[in-house]
Design a protein around this motif. Structure first.
Motif, short mmCIF file in Angstrom:
data_model
loop_
_atom_site.label_atom_id
_atom_site.label_comp_id
_atom_site.label_asym_id
_atom_site.label_seq_id
_atom_site.Cartn_x
_atom_site.Cartn_y
_atom_site.Cartn_z
N ASN A 138 2.30 -3.13 5.40
CA ASN A 138 0.75 -3.33 5.93
C ASN A 138 -0.20 -2.98 6.24
O ASN A 138 -1.97 -3.11 6.65
CB ASN A 138 1.34 -4.29 7.52
N THR A 139 0.31 -1.08 6.21
CA THR A 139 -0.82 -0.45 6.09
C THR A 139 -1.37 0.42 5.47
O THR A 139 -1.85 0.88 5.14
CB THR A 139 -1.40 0.60 7.34
N LEU A 140 -0.07 0.54 4.44
CA LEU A 140 -0.46 1.93 3.68
C LEU A 140 -0.86 1.28 2.23
O LEU A 140 -1.20 0.50 2.15
CB LEU A 140 0.97 2.87 3.06
N SER A 141 -1.18 2.54 2.05
CA SER A 141 -2.30 2.50 0.46
C SER A 141 -1.20 1.60 -0.88
O SER A 141 -0.42 2.17 -0.99
CB SER A 141 -3.10 3.18 -0.20
N TRP A 142 -1.34 1.56 -1.51
CA TRP A 142 -0.59 0.58 -3.08
C TRP A 142 -0.02 2.87 -3.33
O TRP A 142 1.12 2.96 -3.76
CB TRP A 142 -1.20 0.25 -3.53
N GLN A 143 -0.76 3.47 -3.30
CA GLN A 143 -0.25 4.82 -4.23
C GLN A 143 0.72 5.09 -3.53
O GLN A 143 1.48 5.96 -3.70
CB GLN A 143 -1.37 5.44 -4.07
N GLU A 144 0.09 5.37 -1.46
CA GLU A 144 0.95 5.93 -0.92
C GLU A 144 3.21 4.63 -0.77
O GLU A 144 3.70 5.68 -0.70
CB GLU A 144 0.57 5.97 0.92
N ARG A 159 5.05 1.62 -9.02
CA ARG A 159 3.80 1.28 -9.29
C ARG A 159 3.84 -0.49 -8.61
O ARG A 159 2.69 -1.14 -8.09
CB ARG A 159 2.49 1.94 -9.84
N LYS A 163 2.04 -3.10 -6.04
CA LYS A 163 0.39 -3.38 -5.79
C LYS A 163 1.07 -4.73 -5.99
O LYS A 163 -0.02 -5.42 -5.32
CB LYS A 163 0.19 -3.05 -7.45
N VAL A 166 0.14 -4.87 -1.78
CA VAL A 166 -1.01 -4.88 -1.50
C VAL A 166 -1.56 -6.29 -2.01
O VAL A 166 -2.04 -6.72 -0.55
CB VAL A 166 -1.90 -3.45 -2.06
N ARG A 167 -1.00 -6.90 -3.26
CA ARG A 167 -2.02 -8.36 -3.24
C ARG A 167 -1.93 -9.38 -2.36
O ARG A 167 -2.16 -10.36 -2.01
CB ARG A 167 -1.27 -8.64 -4.92
N GLN A 170 -2.84 -9.52 1.23
CA GLN A 170 -4.65 -9.30 1.82
C GLN A 170 -4.62 -10.93 1.79
O GLN A 170 -5.55 -11.40 2.24
CB GLN A 170 -5.12 -9.53 -0.16
#
Ligand SMILES: C[S@@+](CC[C@H](N)C(=O)[O-])C[C@H]1O[C@@H](n2cnc3c(N)ncnc32)[C@H](O)[C@@H]1O
Ligand SMILES: [Zn+2]
Length: 308
Positions: A138-144, A159, A163, A166-167, A170
């Motif tokens: 819930n907190t890391l970026s998609w890259q992380e 990847r 993504k 993260v989608r 939201q």
């Protein structure tokens, strides 16, 4: 839920430690206490320090070792075994066992959130402390997230899975194991969904490794264990996947390496001497009989070295 764990490579591991009745031993991953009890049974004047970071495992092993006055039990990370051994009055030991990874109890207890087979809060903390898998997704970026899933899950769809996570978050936070399993399933190509095995297996493995800092702790634990061994003492390590096994294999190879001078040097100038020797050149895998009884041990490998 009862703490049930069938110890893997049991006979091979206990034999490889060549237990002396008067020796000192550390089981860094006591779990359900299967290996610990077998060690304790072989001791007369010797001592055993049983360590685990999981409070549930500590309860189970305390019960299992009841009546063994040779045994001390400590809840800590095996990376900190040197301090734990010192506190128990053990400055040098004859053997250390590390049976790395998750116990069947941890996997099968839905409450612990390790498994995508049943719905539970997404947790995965062996020690029940610190940052959980829920916090990460819930907190890391998609890259992380992609980096973790790729590095520790070796998943080529890292990847798109990251993504997808993260989608999904939201709309609503990702709270449970089945929620995450569904997100992963929806994020991978249809061809992957048709392959055998759950498409979320690698993502779950990756998050578990990150949550528990498993590879770093393993590396630190190996060094701590080796530094505690007496000459002639043995270190036995059981791993469950290639990322862990690679670390153990390389570290043991390093201890076993002597002179590194170029072959055309007339005499050794590096002065390096091997610090250990391997008991089995390529490690030991489960026998066919064990695989039939316990298919979960498929990827297990035992490596043992003896300090010189
Ligand atoms: C595969 S089980 C061990 C089973 C045990 N050999 C038996 O016979 O029941 C692994 C155990 O190691 C513990 N563990 C994993 N990593 C650890 C670490 N870094 N420090 C302490 N305990 C750890 C887990 O909590 C789990 O209980
Ligand atoms: Zn040399």
């Amino acid at each position: 839920m009862e703490f049930v764990h069938v110890p893997v490579l049991f006979r091979e591991t206990i034999e490889s430690l060549a237990i002396r009745p008067d020796g000192s031993y550390i089981d860094g991953t006591a779990g359900g206490g299967g290996h610990s009890k077998a060690i304790a049974e072989k001791l007369t004047t010797g001592r055993l320090l049983a360590i685990d970071q999981d409070p549930d495992a500590i309860r189970a092993v305390t019960e299992r070792l009841k009546g063994f006055s040779c045994a001390a039990i400590r809840r800590c990370n095996f990376a900190d075994m040197k301090e734990a051994a010192e506190k128990a009055g053990m400055l040098q030991v004859d053997g250390v066992l590390l049976d790395i990874g998750v116990s069947s109890y941890q996997f099968d207890n839905p409450e612990r959130g390790f498994s995508y087979h049943s719905d539970a809060p997404l947790d995965m903390r062996m020690s029940r402390e610190g940052i959980s898998a829920r916090d990460l997704v819930n907190t890391l970026s998609w890259q992380e997230l992609a980096e973790i899933i790729s590095r520790y899950g070796e998943d080529k769809n890292a990847r798109s899975i990251a993504k997808g996570i993260v989608r999904a978050r939201q709309k609503a936070p990702v709270e449970t194991t089945l929620q995450l399993a569904e997100i992963v399933k929806d994020s991978v190509p249809a061809t992957v969904r048709r392959e055998p095995g759950h498409p979320a297996r690698k993502t779950f493995q990756a998050l578990r490794i990150q949550v528990n800092g498993e590879l770093d702790r393993l590396s630190e634990g190996l060094d701590a264990a080796f530094s505690l061994l007496k000459p002639g003492g043995r270190l036995a390590v059981i791993t469950f996947h290639s990322l862990e096994d690679r670390i153990v294999k390389h570290r043991m190879a390093d201890w076993c390496t002597g002179c590194t001078c170029p072959p055309d040097f007339p005499i050794c100038v590096c002065g390096k001497k091997p610090k250990a020797e391997l008991l089995y050149k390529k490690g030991v895998s489960p026998s066919r009989e064990e695989l039939l009884q316990n298919p979960r041990c498929r990827s297990a490998r035992l490596r043992v070295c003896i300090k010189l």
